[in-house]
Design a protein around this motif. Sequence first.
Motif, mmCIF file in Angstrom:
data_model
loop_
_atom_site.group_PDB
_atom_site.id
_atom_site.type_symbol
_atom_site.label_atom_id
_atom_site.label_comp_id
_atom_site.label_asym_id
_atom_site.label_seq_id
_atom_site.Cartn_x
_atom_site.Cartn_y
_atom_site.Cartn_z
ATOM 1 N N HIS A 8 0.829 -1.211 0.000
ATOM 2 C CA HIS A 8 0.000 0.000 0.000
ATOM 3 C C HIS A 8 0.853 1.247 0.000
ATOM 4 O O HIS A 8 1.789 1.354 0.795
ATOM 5 N N ASP A 9 0.484 2.184 -0.853
ATOM 6 C CA ASP A 9 1.113 3.503 -0.719
ATOM 7 C C ASP A 9 0.189 4.403 0.091
ATOM 8 O O ASP A 9 -0.879 3.966 0.539
ATOM 9 N N SER A 12 -3.397 4.716 -1.078
ATOM 10 C CA SER A 12 -4.202 3.520 -0.813
ATOM 11 C C SER A 12 -4.599 3.418 0.662
ATOM 12 O O SER A 12 -5.727 3.081 1.005
ATOM 13 N N GLU A 15 -7.326 5.875 1.312
ATOM 14 C CA GLU A 15 -8.613 5.396 0.798
ATOM 15 C C GLU A 15 -9.271 4.421 1.779
ATOM 16 O O GLU A 15 -10.466 4.503 2.070
ATOM 17 N N GLN A 16 -8.437 3.536 2.330
ATOM 18 C CA GLN A 16 -8.973 2.557 3.290
ATOM 19 C C GLN A 16 -9.492 3.227 4.555
ATOM 20 O O GLN A 16 -10.487 2.805 5.146
#
Lengths: 488, 479
Positions: A8-9, A12, A15-16
């Motif tokens: 994950h960057d 990401s 977003e989560q």
Amino acid sequence: MTFNYFEHDLASLHEQLVNKEITATELTEATLDNIAATDEQLQAFISTNPDEALAQAKLIDEKGNFDNVLTGIPVGLKDNLATKGIQTTGASHILEGFKPIYNATVVEKLFNNGAVSVGKTNMDEFAMGGSTETSYYKKTTNAWDHSKVPGGSSGGSASAVAGGQVPFALGSDTGGSIRQPAAFNGIVGMKPTYGRVSRWGLFAMASSLDQIGPFTRTVQDNAAVLSAIAGFDAHDSTASQREVPDFSKKLTGDVKGLKIAVPKEYFGEGIDPKVAQQVKAAIAQLEALGATVDEVSLPHTKYGVAAYYIIMSSEASSNLQRYDGVRYGFRADDVKNLEDLYVKTRSEGFGDEVKRRIMLGTFSLSAGAYDAFFKKAAKIRTLLIEDFNKVFEKYDVIVGPTAPTVAYGLGEEVDDPTAMYLADVLTIPVNLAGLPGLSVNAGFVDGLPVGLQIIGKPFDEQTVYQTGYAYEQASHLFDQQPDIATKY
Amino acid sequence: MGTGNFETTIGLEVHVEMQTNSKLLSPSPVHYGDEPNENTNVIDFGYPGVLPVANKGALEYGMRVALALNATVSPFIRWDRKNYFYPDNPKAYQTTQSQTPIGTNGYLDVTLDDGTVKRVRIKEMHVEEDAGKNTHGSDGYSYVDLNRQGTPLIEIVSEPDIASPEEAYAYLEQLRQAVLFTGVSEAKMQEGQMRADVNISIRPYGSDTYGTKVEMKNINSFNYVRNALIFEEKRQAEVLRAGGEIRQETRRYDEPTKSTILMRVKEGADDYRYFPEPDLSPVVIDQTWIDEVAASLPKSAGERRDHYVNDLGIEPYDAEVLTQTLAMANFYDDTIAAGADAKRAANYLIGDVNAYMNKHQVELQDTELTPEHLAGMVKLIEDGTISTKQAKQVFEAIMTGEEPEAFAKAHGLVQLSDPDVLLAWITEVLDNNPQSIEDFKGGKDRATGYLIGQLMKMSKGQANPGVLNKLLLAELNKR
């Protein structure tokens, strides 16, 4: 429960968090678990602060406002950045147990953006060193090979990010201390333009050279973090008033027409041929993407190390005088008088490398040596700046290796200061000229990462990031993971 | 001047604290007399990671002093670090201006006791930070108070033009007044706001090289400076006459014995490892800025004295008293501006107001008196509304903040000058005292005195004596 940051960057993760797939508290807990799972090998943190971190994460979850890309994201901070109420040692015995009563501006900015500090990363004592081995507390290892050094001085931050403990970390760079450990660990490290980021709260080594910057696994992440920590600060007279763009928003991967200069001096004597070859391949890739590449000369490069070690040590000798045992930190016992207090406190409180630089700096500033040393070094600094100016009249960026070699073995060079100093030859001129410099992974030699250094014009971090992003997107080297990734 | 066959050379380095609101490099307040370490923050404590920000106001105050001392203001200021370890110096370096002093090549014209004027050249002036204070407790501990740490100082370095302890004394007094009238400091000696480092050497007349200097530091009384120099002059002459040699020493003045005591022998110069302060940006001072500061500079004591004597008819001695402090001179100027008679206002300030300040041990600015109120009272006297006797009560009142006219009215302190009222009384008194009229006509002056006395009694002392006298004489002559 650990969390695998290799997948994950920041975008990401964000977003989560926004989609409530994970909470800030869960992410903080997982990060602390990551550190628990791997710090025996990495030794990246001097201290962690789970109570404060979890309290912070809880507040963020309660607010539930994840507007900012860093909100709820855990971070590791180099242990020379002042954190209010949390031990900050500069990796020195002389500040063991020292808890600052204020936050560094970068820490304040990260907190305002909702980032969660989980701990303080290991480093060379007062950032003096290139392998993190001069730390009073522990020896950090390279994320790719635990028998190798992580580089330094921000070795803890680099190893923590490369080893997947945290998604990002902050370091400081006086002569290469972000870029070189980033190179040794195959991640992205940025030393911004001098004045781009406030130094308020950074335990000073050399005031005219120090800059704080981010470690991340990707260029885009790095650009996002720099935008968050940069900008004017009324506490720092040397901080620039310039606007700070969101660097991460303008990355396209397009380098068509970009004019790249490659200094021949950066591939000279002392550069490991395999490293040179790897970097040349990376440059060829940029050329293939549409950039033009020319060889140039930075003729005064060879004087950089000498000038740097005089200026840096002179400023450091003065900056470190405040550690005298009078007001805070370590104080020696059984002292007879004031002079004894100073001598014993500083003799017992500082390590060898710090003492070496204090002596070198004290000498360079002394009445009989000032003209031949400090003043001459300042002149060389001007010549180095002129070298860069000349190249930047025609070119957008300068690229070359970040370090002459890949990471070496723990204990191999720590007792040979001259060899260690010479290893800074490629990063030092950038600090002396106050320019932005980025290191991105350019592949591997014998299983160890090689750094590609991209140097830009003052305050043109955008073009530097653009170049790094283009290469990174084309090479996709960040897909490669060290073995330690399997621990999460 | 000198002692026997020797001539004396004295140089002075004077430090004056500048009363800016905040410190030179931190936002902590500059304030004397507070609890130890009350006026401090992380910067004053030299915490790891802190950075200085230069106080523009302090630089402007430095420019004021430079201009007042006829110096050239440097167009470019770079700060320097002076490195040394001491507990009252938390960063272990002092921020100063060794390479680019705020002012260079100034001078002060000093009036000596015999009335001659001596020009003392001023080599340079530096804006720099003051240190904190160490005290040694009876409990065996030493204490550090950093309230004073970082207070902006102006350091004024003279050329070795001073030839005697008396000249040094005159220079210090007049330097203090010059600084006082820039408005940057009250230069209170007892609060250590002005301190002098003194160096003195002697040499045989005709010698073209200076003798070896002896230094005395941080003396905060001009008398002590004079006494120390008198002692040193003699001591050095005796050493040389006895065939001895003067060592480069730092000595300390001891008031009880009025002598100087050896502290340490200097071996070579101290090495402070000066270098440019990398945490502060250099400052460019252009002519516009200098002109702005020059325009804000208060008029000097000398200029004011000339104005008082030549334009306002004030006696030179009185003009001297009025310009003892900037506060007094400003107050006087404001009182005149508010319409007061110059001489009467001067007399009040020099007499009653000074006496009040002495009695109550207060500064002028700490009283309730305003220039408007003093001018108001002076005007009431001038136009005959109140007598000088009545003015005594009004004065007490204005010292406690009362408005003079309102006070005089409320307390019936207004003189009666109305001819109708006075004439009615005069007629009554004359009608009742025919003998006095006879006496007057017979040439007895005493008679008018008696009549005035009767009239004052009738008016309960409020009749305006001047008006009353005139009317009475006119009436007497009519009868």
